[in-house]
Motif scaffolding. Structure first.
Motif: not given
Length: 123
Positions: A45-52, A54-64, A96-106
């Motif tokens: 399951e998804f926990v958290a992600t952050i953009s390069w 740092g201005d875009s952050i998403i948290y999973g509901d279980a850890v907010k 995990a890491a991805r070479k894109y500028s947008t955050t994703s929980y997927m």
């Protein structure tokens, strides 16, 4: 070749705190990085992600409200500060890491993964 290495896991009592870190090596400029977890017998399951930046952050509901993700780009490192830990937070945590500028929980959008690190919260 991109490699991700997690550190900081371990055993903690419920209500305690742990800080996970993930350091990247290889070419991974302007990336998005995140954390996922997998408990025994459950799907990852998804926990958290952050953009390069740092201005875009998403948290999973279980850890907010309990977990905080941050990054130190000069060190190619992200951190996950985990407070008020619960037994249900027990899992293997993956960076995990991805070479894109947008955050994703997927998780399927992240091509690079660490080996995972165990976090165990005792009741």
């Amino acid at each position: 070749q991109v490699q991700l290495t997690e550190s900081g896991g371990g055993l903690v009592q419920a209500g305690g705190s742990l800080r996970l870190s993930c350091t990247a090596s290889g070419r991974l400029e302007r990336n998005v990085m995140g954390w996922f977890r997998q408990a025994p017998g459950k799907d990852r399951e998804f926990v958290a992600t952050i953009s390069w930046t740092g201005d875009s952050i998403i948290y999973g509901d279980a850890v907010k409200g309990r977990f905080t993700i941050s990054r130190e780009n000069a060190m190619k490192t992200i951190n996950l500060q985990m407070n008020s830990l619960k037994p249900e937070d027990t899992a293997i945590y993956y960076c995990a890491a991805r070479k894109y500028s947008t955050t994703s929980y997927m998780q399927e959008t992240y091509p690079y993964w660490g080996q995972g690190i165990q976090v165990t919260v005792s009741s």
